[in-house]
Design an enzyme around this catalytic site. Sequence first.
Site, PDB file in Angstrom:
ATOM      1  N   SER A 233      44.286  50.621  33.402  1.00 10.61           N
ATOM      2  CA  SER A 233      45.272  50.190  34.333  1.00 10.61           C
ATOM      3  C   SER A 233      46.617  50.589  33.783  1.00 10.61           C
ATOM      4  O   SER A 233      46.939  50.274  32.573  1.00 10.61           O
ATOM      5  CB  SER A 233      45.252  48.797  34.609  1.00 10.61           C
ATOM      6  OG  SER A 233      46.262  48.422  35.466  1.00 10.61           O
TER       7      SER A 233
ATOM      8  N   TYR B  68      43.879  39.870  31.002  1.00  9.83           N
ATOM      9  CA  TYR B  68      43.430  40.958  31.596  1.00  9.83           C
ATOM     10  C   TYR B  68      44.156  42.299  31.283  1.00  9.83           C
ATOM     11  O   TYR B  68      43.671  43.225  30.779  1.00  9.83           O
ATOM     12  CB  TYR B  68      43.529  40.852  33.119  1.00  9.83           C
ATOM     13  CG  TYR B  68      43.030  42.117  34.118  1.00  9.83           C
ATOM     14  CD1 TYR B  68      41.723  42.406  34.191  1.00  9.83           C
ATOM     15  CD2 TYR B  68      44.015  42.826  34.579  1.00  9.83           C
ATOM     16  CE1 TYR B  68      41.316  43.514  35.087  1.00  9.83           C
ATOM     17  CE2 TYR B  68      43.973  43.924  35.275  1.00  9.83           C
ATOM     18  CZ  TYR B  68      42.357  44.306  35.438  1.00  9.83           C
ATOM     19  OH  TYR B  68      42.067  45.365  35.980  1.00  9.83           O
TER      20      TYR B  68
ATOM     21  N   LYS C 146      43.006  45.909  29.052  1.00 10.91           N
ATOM     22  CA  LYS C 146      43.371  47.280  29.701  1.00 10.91           C
ATOM     23  C   LYS C 146      44.093  48.093  28.528  1.00 10.91           C
ATOM     24  O   LYS C 146      43.737  49.307  28.382  1.00 10.91           O
ATOM     25  CB  LYS C 146      44.283  47.182  30.929  1.00 10.91           C
ATOM     26  CG  LYS C 146      43.388  46.585  32.092  1.00 10.91           C
ATOM     27  CD  LYS C 146      42.030  47.331  32.253  1.00 10.91           C
ATOM     28  CE  LYS C 146      41.211  46.879  33.666  1.00 10.91           C
ATOM     29  NZ  LYS C 146      39.887  47.585  33.633  1.00 10.91           N
TER      30      LYS C 146
END
Length: 264
Positions: free
Chosen positions: A156, A169, A173
């Site tokens: 991402s 999170y 990534k």
Amino acid sequence: MHSEVRIKSCNESKKKLQEKVAIVTGSTYGIGFAIARRLAQDGAHVLLCSRKQENVEKAEKQLKDEGLSVYAMQCHVGNKEDRERLVAKALEVYGKIDILVCNAAVNPFVGPIFSTTEDMWTKVFHVNVISTFLMIKLVAPHIQKQGGGSIILCSSFIGYVPHPDIGTYALTKTMLLGLTNVMAQAMLSMNIRVNGLALGLINTSFSKVMWKTPNVVSLLDALGFYRLGEPEDCGGIASFLCSEDALYINGENIGVTGGLRGRL
């Protein structure tokens, strides 16, 4: 890495992934589903998977009704036995594996990073990073048996510009961006290419919590955000990276962001 450069004749099938076999994790809805559908549309046999059986059944029926060659099964990629069953099923149904797309991920918390718990960190890193590596390790020998193939990691843009409201999170990534480079180098001798998709903000139920979080929206505005992407925006680039048109692309993290600024 040694690869034979092919010159395609006019009579060759236009389906660039004809008879390839792909596993796509986290693929019964959203981005994973769109990628699985596109790979199948381009000629691949695709094994889909998800944690929930009802999602598995719905996705399989939809794609089979479209005339695509797919098989779907329940699988939690964070579970060793499930990963092994997934690979065994691909070999049982299709006899080989050429492509792996690692899309499965979790994000159990949005908010101040100091409100996260040890259990949250353990879960997110185990599913998003460790299980991705273990899935690659499990599948790679089977791809090598075919003379090589392609692996794609779905990361991402937030891995380049982490935000504390989705800090745990985001850091996973960031690690996937690095894992793409490491695994590409590690598998040169296996003739397996590894590339990553640094995905922008895509219009899925998974991402909804991010594009409705004010602090994250402010970050997006500063980076030049102008529209949500759609899952279908991710399918074409994934198929391209798995095809012979991308034989000389390896170890790259390709932004699929609609022009968001902020990459390293």
